[in-house]
Write a protein that holds these residues in place. Sequence first.
Motif, PDB file in Angstrom:
ATOM      1  N   GLU A 125       1.195  -1.082   0.179  1.00  0.00           N
ATOM      2  CA  GLU A 125       0.015   0.145  -0.224  1.00  0.00           C
ATOM      3  C   GLU A 125       0.888   1.211  -0.269  1.00  0.00           C
ATOM      4  O   GLU A 125       0.547   2.514  -0.442  1.00  0.00           O
ATOM      5  CB  GLU A 125      -0.903   0.057   1.404  1.00  0.00           C
ATOM      6  CG  GLU A 125      -1.902   1.244   1.523  1.00  0.00           C
ATOM      7  CD  GLU A 125      -2.726   1.046   2.419  1.00  0.00           C
ATOM      8  OE1 GLU A 125      -3.058   2.205   2.712  1.00  0.00           O
ATOM      9  OE2 GLU A 125      -2.217   1.056   3.736  1.00  0.00           O
TER      10      GLU A 125
ATOM     11  N   GLY B  57      -5.719   0.625  -2.264  1.00  0.00           N
ATOM     12  CA  GLY B  57      -5.523   0.684  -0.666  1.00  0.00           C
ATOM     13  C   GLY B  57      -5.911  -1.169  -1.187  1.00  0.00           C
ATOM     14  O   GLY B  57      -6.391  -1.433  -2.023  1.00  0.00           O
TER      15      GLY B  57
ATOM     16  N   ASN C 123      -6.334  -5.733  -4.457  1.00  0.00           N
ATOM     17  CA  ASN C 123      -6.901  -3.958  -4.009  1.00  0.00           C
ATOM     18  C   ASN C 123      -7.291  -3.108  -4.884  1.00  0.00           C
ATOM     19  O   ASN C 123      -7.914  -4.023  -5.891  1.00  0.00           O
ATOM     20  CB  ASN C 123      -4.972  -3.467  -3.901  1.00  0.00           C
ATOM     21  CG  ASN C 123      -3.998  -4.066  -3.328  1.00  0.00           C
ATOM     22  OD1 ASN C 123      -3.373  -3.381  -2.064  1.00  0.00           O
ATOM     23  ND2 ASN C 123      -3.041  -4.604  -3.854  1.00  0.00           N
TER      24      ASN C 123
END
Length: 160
Positions: free
Chosen positions: A56, A77, A85
């Motif tokens: 991230e 994220g 993600n």
Amino acid sequence: MQKIPSFTIDHEQLLRGIYVSRQDQVGSEVVTTFDIRMKEPNREPALDPKAVHTLEHLIATFLRNDEEWKDRIIYWGPMGCMTGNYLLLRGNYQPSDIVPLIQRAFHFAATFEGQVPGATPRDCGNYSYMDLPLARLEAQKFLNEVLNNIQPKNLVYPPK
């Protein structure tokens, strides 16, 4: 209650890849949410949370500094299920539009050396919860096994 769209995807058939999760009209613009799926759900071990946290930091930093795309990046994220993600972009895009960007981002993460961006007590709420070697390994695996030889089956969700 109705299922939200991401719960209507057949996760038993879902492969690793890049998918459009949804597109939303926000004011006069479209926001495209991408599912960057690094693991086959329920068929291989999920990502380690420390590796995902490290990815991230690395990939969000890379994306927000990419000269071509930085003004379109809204968010990067992890998914709660730790199989991938989400990337939110300002604009109407398809997976094929961002393959080169995602390849560059994962190459950056796979080869990153040094202090992880934002991994200090001042900059992050859980700065020590990181694993750079594992993050690099996962990034390289996704790059080698999926991104560098992306196929149509890795760009379109399985039929419902």
